[in-house]
Write a protein that holds these residues in place. Sequence first.
Motif, mmCIF file in Angstrom:
data_model
loop_
_atom_site.group_PDB
_atom_site.id
_atom_site.type_symbol
_atom_site.label_atom_id
_atom_site.label_comp_id
_atom_site.label_asym_id
_atom_site.label_seq_id
_atom_site.Cartn_x
_atom_site.Cartn_y
_atom_site.Cartn_z
ATOM 1 N N SER A 41 -13.768 7.365 23.580
ATOM 2 C CA SER A 41 -12.654 6.587 24.120
ATOM 3 C C SER A 41 -12.540 5.251 23.400
ATOM 4 C CB SER A 41 -12.851 6.321 25.619
ATOM 5 O OG SER A 41 -13.014 7.515 26.342
ATOM 6 N N PRO A 44 -10.607 -0.807 25.985
ATOM 7 C CA PRO A 44 -9.461 -1.720 26.116
ATOM 8 C C PRO A 44 -9.856 -3.189 26.032
ATOM 9 C CG PRO A 44 -9.400 -0.015 27.818
ATOM 10 C CD PRO A 44 -10.746 0.082 27.155
ATOM 11 N N ASP A 92 -6.648 6.615 26.908
ATOM 12 C CA ASP A 92 -7.744 5.932 26.218
ATOM 13 C C ASP A 92 -8.797 6.911 25.700
ATOM 14 O OD1 ASP A 92 -6.708 3.393 26.435
ATOM 15 O OD2 ASP A 92 -7.859 2.874 28.227
#
Length: 324
Positions: A41, A44, A92
């Motif tokens: 992933s 963020p 993601d």
Amino acid sequence: MGTGYTETQLRAAVADAVRAPSLHNTQPWRFRLRDGGIEVSVDPARRLPATDPSGWGTRIAGGAALFNLRLSLAVAGTPATVRLRPYPADPDVLARLVPELPRRPTPTEQSLYAAIGRRFSNRAPFWPDPVPADARWRLGEAARAEQCWLELVIGVSAVNAFAEIARSAHRVLERDPAYRAERADWVRTEPAPDGVPARAGGPQAEPQDLLPSRGFGGLDRAPGRDFEPEPLVAVLGAAGNTVVDQVLAGQALQRVLLTATDAGLAVSMLSQPIEVSGAREALRLSLGRFGTPQMVMRIGYGQPGMATPRRTVDEVLDVAVAPG
């Protein structure tokens, strides 16, 4: 097919995955074991809003880490089947890997795997020695093996035309104070597990330089240490510019970088003409290629590059996993 990966296999593979490159060495990836599969992933919290507002750079980095992960598992005898963007509701998550039938690694896999620990970005001037034709062919084959293309910019006029595109993009980016501040935030003058150490940032730019360079706080260069006048420039591209295309390009980038390392070549990356949409399109048109340029590399021979720091495996694991 195998029944699933274990925590032991996950940790061993992630230790190799985190050696991948990323913009400003932000290392924007996370890994987890879920239902016997390994997921890759983006993180963020490590996006670069000024430098990479679209998330292109995080996905390129994620794809590069994914390639190292694949390679590590294959060399361990537990190769993976990869599904990109496995969960539409969770964008993601870039990829999910599940075990294939065990097998011995190929000689190519072994050679590329051995290059992981020796691959460093080299921002210093290269020697004037030309890159031989067989090495150029190997680099192109590495990109094609990952469903991408690699175009070499050959000849003085072509290199000069590219340099003008790159310098123009660099000027656009440098006019943004948020862009400059964000880069400065990732320059490290003290030991740290991420970011670009000033000592690895390459020499300071000078007016006579053909290609632009980011200001990572490097030292002034010694007299006579100008950059090569006709560098080998390689443009890596994908069929399009979707999230999947970008992850594919990240895998191709890492395969090209490891192939170059295995061939004794040094590489530095120039992403400025990719980060500015007008420059990217001008670059595509100058190459006469369909698809989308995803990264530019300067390739040659030089002193060994300098390693940049990496976070520990525990820092990039998303959740606790069951014992293997």
